[in-house]
Design a protein around this motif. Structure first.
Motif, PDB file in Angstrom:
ATOM      1  N   ASP A 105       0.867  -1.178   0.000  1.00 12.40           N
ATOM      2  CA  ASP A 105       0.000   0.000   0.000  1.00 12.40           C
ATOM      3  C   ASP A 105       0.905   1.230   0.000  1.00 12.40           C
ATOM      4  O   ASP A 105       1.596   1.504   0.967  1.00 12.40           O
ATOM      5  CB  ASP A 105      -0.881  -0.018   1.254  1.00 12.40           C
ATOM      6  N   TYR A 106       0.924   1.974  -1.109  1.00 11.35           N
ATOM      7  CA  TYR A 106       1.869   3.076  -1.267  1.00 11.35           C
ATOM      8  C   TYR A 106       1.286   4.431  -0.879  1.00 11.35           C
ATOM      9  O   TYR A 106       1.856   5.470  -1.206  1.00 11.35           O
ATOM     10  CB  TYR A 106       2.339   3.138  -2.734  1.00 11.35           C
ATOM     11  N   SER A 107       0.154   4.446  -0.200  1.00 15.30           N
ATOM     12  CA  SER A 107      -0.551   5.698   0.047  1.00 15.30           C
ATOM     13  C   SER A 107       0.331   6.731   0.769  1.00 15.30           C
ATOM     14  O   SER A 107       1.241   6.393   1.514  1.00 15.30           O
ATOM     15  CB  SER A 107      -1.823   5.436   0.856  1.00 15.30           C
ATOM     16  N   VAL A 108       0.003   8.012   0.517  1.00 14.21           N
ATOM     17  CA  VAL A 108       0.799   9.128   1.009  1.00 14.21           C
ATOM     18  C   VAL A 108       0.033   9.866   2.093  1.00 14.21           C
ATOM     19  O   VAL A 108      -1.159  10.133   1.955  1.00 14.21           O
ATOM     20  CB  VAL A 108       1.122  10.095  -0.155  1.00 14.21           C
ATOM     21  N   ALA A 109       0.740  10.232   3.184  1.00 13.71           N
ATOM     22  CA  ALA A 109       0.093  10.887   4.312  1.00 13.71           C
ATOM     23  C   ALA A 109       0.256  12.398   4.299  1.00 13.71           C
ATOM     24  O   ALA A 109      -0.434  13.088   5.032  1.00 13.71           O
ATOM     25  CB  ALA A 109       0.657  10.323   5.618  1.00 13.71           C
ATOM     26  N   GLU A 119       5.292  12.089   2.506  1.00 18.58           N
ATOM     27  CA  GLU A 119       5.467  11.181   3.644  1.00 18.58           C
ATOM     28  C   GLU A 119       4.655   9.918   3.396  1.00 18.58           C
ATOM     29  O   GLU A 119       3.426   9.944   3.413  1.00 18.58           O
ATOM     30  CB  GLU A 119       5.014  11.860   4.939  1.00 18.58           C
ATOM     31  N   GLY A 120       5.339   8.825   3.123  1.00 23.87           N
ATOM     32  CA  GLY A 120       4.672   7.557   2.876  1.00 23.87           C
ATOM     33  C   GLY A 120       4.670   6.680   4.113  1.00 23.87           C
ATOM     34  O   GLY A 120       5.299   6.997   5.126  1.00 23.87           O
ATOM     35  N   LYS A 121       3.954   5.575   4.042  1.00 28.41           N
ATOM     36  CA  LYS A 121       3.866   4.663   5.188  1.00 28.41           C
ATOM     37  C   LYS A 121       5.221   4.057   5.505  1.00 28.41           C
ATOM     38  O   LYS A 121       5.943   3.610   4.620  1.00 28.41           O
ATOM     39  CB  LYS A 121       2.860   3.547   4.891  1.00 28.41           C
ATOM     40  N   LYS A 122       5.566   4.023   6.773  1.00 27.33           N
ATOM     41  CA  LYS A 122       6.842   3.455   7.201  1.00 27.33           C
ATOM     42  C   LYS A 122       6.872   1.963   6.875  1.00 27.33           C
ATOM     43  O   LYS A 122       5.901   1.244   7.079  1.00 27.33           O
ATOM     44  CB  LYS A 122       7.030   3.658   8.709  1.00 27.33           C
ATOM     45  N   GLY A 123       7.994   1.501   6.354  1.00 30.53           N
ATOM     46  CA  GLY A 123       8.137   0.086   6.022  1.00 30.53           C
ATOM     47  C   GLY A 123       7.718  -0.257   4.615  1.00 30.53           C
ATOM     48  O   GLY A 123       7.915  -1.378   4.175  1.00 30.53           O
ATOM     49  N   VAL A 124       7.144   0.715   3.888  1.00 29.94           N
ATOM     50  CA  VAL A 124       6.771   0.478   2.494  1.00 29.94           C
ATOM     51  C   VAL A 124       7.989   0.781   1.625  1.00 29.94           C
ATOM     52  O   VAL A 124       8.488   1.903   1.604  1.00 29.94           O
ATOM     53  CB  VAL A 124       5.565   1.345   2.085  1.00 29.94           C
ATOM     54  N   TRP A 127       9.048   3.812  -0.856  1.00 25.05           N
ATOM     55  CA  TRP A 127       9.520   5.093  -0.353  1.00 25.05           C
ATOM     56  C   TRP A 127      11.023   5.089  -0.125  1.00 25.05           C
ATOM     57  O   TRP A 127      11.676   6.134  -0.175  1.00 25.05           O
ATOM     58  CB  TRP A 127       8.749   5.486   0.905  1.00 25.05           C
ATOM     59  N   ASP A 128      11.599   3.899   0.089  1.00 23.30           N
ATOM     60  CA  ASP A 128      13.056   3.815   0.183  1.00 23.30           C
ATOM     61  C   ASP A 128      13.692   4.002  -1.196  1.00 23.30           C
ATOM     62  O   ASP A 128      14.762   4.611  -1.312  1.00 23.30           O
ATOM     63  CB  ASP A 128      13.476   2.475   0.791  1.00 23.30           C
ATOM     64  N   ILE A 129      13.041   3.488  -2.249  1.00 22.37           N
ATOM     65  CA  ILE A 129      13.522   3.760  -3.607  1.00 22.37           C
ATOM     66  C   ILE A 129      13.455   5.264  -3.881  1.00 22.37           C
ATOM     67  O   ILE A 129      14.406   5.862  -4.404  1.00 22.37           O
ATOM     68  CB  ILE A 129      12.689   2.984  -4.650  1.00 22.37           C
ATOM     69  N   TYR A 130      12.346   5.865  -3.535  1.00 23.22           N
ATOM     70  CA  TYR A 130      12.166   7.307  -3.755  1.00 23.22           C
ATOM     71  C   TYR A 130      13.240   8.103  -3.019  1.00 23.22           C
ATOM     72  O   TYR A 130      13.854   9.021  -3.581  1.00 23.22           O
ATOM     73  CB  TYR A 130      10.757   7.702  -3.297  1.00 23.22           C
ATOM     74  N   ARG A 131      13.495   7.742  -1.761  1.00 24.47           N
ATOM     75  CA  ARG A 131      14.549   8.415  -0.982  1.00 24.47           C
ATOM     76  C   ARG A 131      15.915   8.198  -1.620  1.00 24.47           C
ATOM     77  O   ARG A 131      16.738   9.120  -1.689  1.00 24.47           O
ATOM     78  CB  ARG A 131      14.569   7.885   0.450  1.00 24.47           C
TER      79      ARG A 131
END
Length: 426
Positions: A105-109, A119-124, A127-131
């Motif tokens: 679930d890639y949803s954004v907060a 800010e994406g969900k932690k552990g998804v 978001w590490d690729i994006y970072r």
């Protein structure tokens, strides 16, 4: 000779992208020799199998056995990137980033307009690729110019409550970083490989000068895996902010995702269409990778008393069942599967649970020439993913070898895509 393309391999597993792009040569193991697809050189990799115990890092140990000690960072990628942000460690600059990340679930907060940005969900892991891409680009605008990612094809359709939202978030993220993107769902069995494995491949190029319509049928993936030109082409607007994609993409709750199996995005506009393979070569089959019975350990032959259970699990069913927790009674039904597996066809998709002796609907079972039935051995699983025979024979259990191949990709796919990338860059 083209300029060297340095590569970072995220979620590296046992090195599928590296093998497909860089190739492999070892004086010690010439039987593993594979050609490179272009001037690719992987200089940084990360692999971490949760939970974080040493016994779970069998894939990383296999990677190091072939590519050398220290060739992969065996740590949680989230922790690694936190330390980069804090200035406690560095990651080398690379021209290309590759990886196969889980469908989550890639949803954004939080929207881009707020302090701190997305800010994406932690552990998804997306978001590490994006970072990782942000870190690379912040070091130099020449970094991370190219990306190649792999995922399950349901990424185009998820979540069920808002079809296509997750893929729209990913496209929006890439657009915010200046990437143009093409994607294609590839069924490896339809292009000459010995396994039917349907996966989406996503190629992205930053600051690319692409013609949107022309690229749809003539991008690097479509040249590597030709498709017939389609009449029904759909335009999809990609939100400029991933938060907007989270909140509003496919608000109509269409039953079918707006994204089809082939597509291109330039700016925040995507064109997409269904795929019809245009392949005229020889089709591979399961028989291509089978080893002689003399190489099959006895425990892979199925005892006579288990065969009825295998046949039942593979067969069609319509029967009453009871939920053990709630006591609710329901009618369960499923169709039949080939029993035994047909060796003259490409194999079914390898799953992570392929190992172990217990009967299963999803494991492969074949009939030998002498009439006995057996499971597939790990050397055959390696070859179904187009790894060299024995690639995962690095001290791990047969079950772990099967798990690694269930998580792997068909190495011939990044190889063919890599050839087209190299040609285009020339």
């Amino acid at each position: 000779m083209s300029e060297e393309i340095t590569v970072a391999e995220l979620f590296a597993g046992v090195g599928g992208f590296r093998l497909g792009l860089d190739g492999y040569h070892s004086e010690e193991h010439p039987e593993f020799d594979m050609p490179a697809s272009g001037p690719f050189k992987t200089i940084w990799a990360n692999q971490w199998e949760p939970p974080g115990t040493k016994t779970r890092q069998f894939a990383a140990r296999c990677y190091e056995a072939h590519f050398g000690e220290g060739s992969v960072v065996v740590e949680d990628i989230n922790k690694v990137l936190d330390e980069v942000d804090e200035g406690k460690r560095d990651i080398p600059s690379v021209r290309m980033v590759v990886g196969g990340f889980p469908c989550q679930d890639y949803s954004v907060a939080r929207p881009l307009s707020q302090a701190g940005g997305i800010e994406g969900k932690k552990g998804v892991l997306w978001w590490d690729i994006y970072r990782f891409l942000q870190i690379q680009i912040s070091k130099s605008p020449e970094n991370a110019k190219l990306c190649l990612f792999e995922n399950v094809d349901r990424l185009l359709k998820s979540p069920a409550s808002q079809r296509g939202r997750d893929f729209a978030i990913i496209l929006s993220c890439l657009a915010t970083l200046g990437y143009s993107v093409e994607w294609q769902v590839i069924n490896s069995g339809a292009y000459g490989f010995p396994q039917r494995r349907k996966r989406i491949y996503i190629y992205a190029e930053r600051s690319a000068d692409w013609n949107l319509e022309g690229r749809l049928f003539d991008g690097v993936i479509a040249r590597a895996f030709p498709i017939a030109r389609q009449e029904d082409v759909f335009e999809v607007a990609i939100p400029a902010d991933p938060y907007e994609a989270t909140m509003h993409f496919n608000e109509q709750r269409l039953k079918r995702s707006p994204f089809r199996d082939r597509g291109v995005m330039v700016g925040n506009t995507a064109l997409t269409c269904d795929v019809e393979e245009a392949y005229a070569g020889r089709l591979g089959c399961l028989a291509d990778v089978l080893v002689p019975n003399s190489e099959v350990p006895e425990e892979f032959f199925v005892p006579e008393e288990q065969l009825s259970r295998w046949e039942y699990l593979k067969g069609a069913k319509r029967e009453k069942r009871v939920n053990k927790k709630t006591g609710f009674e329901y009618m369960y039904s499923e169709g039949s599967m080939a029993y035994p597996d047909l060796t003259e066809n490409p194999s079914r998709t390898i799953l992570t649970g392929e190992g172990g002796t217990s009967p299963s609907r999803f494991k492969h079972i074949i009939r030998c020439e002498d009439g006995r039935m057996r499971r597939l051995v790990p050397d055959e699983l390696d070859q179904l993913q187009c790894f060299p025979k024995g690639w995962t024979d690095t001290g791990m259990t047969d079950g772990h070898r099967a798990f690694c191949m269930g998580n792997a990709l068909v190495t011939g796919i990044p190889y063919r895509i890599g050839r087209e990338i190299a040609k285009e860059l020339e």
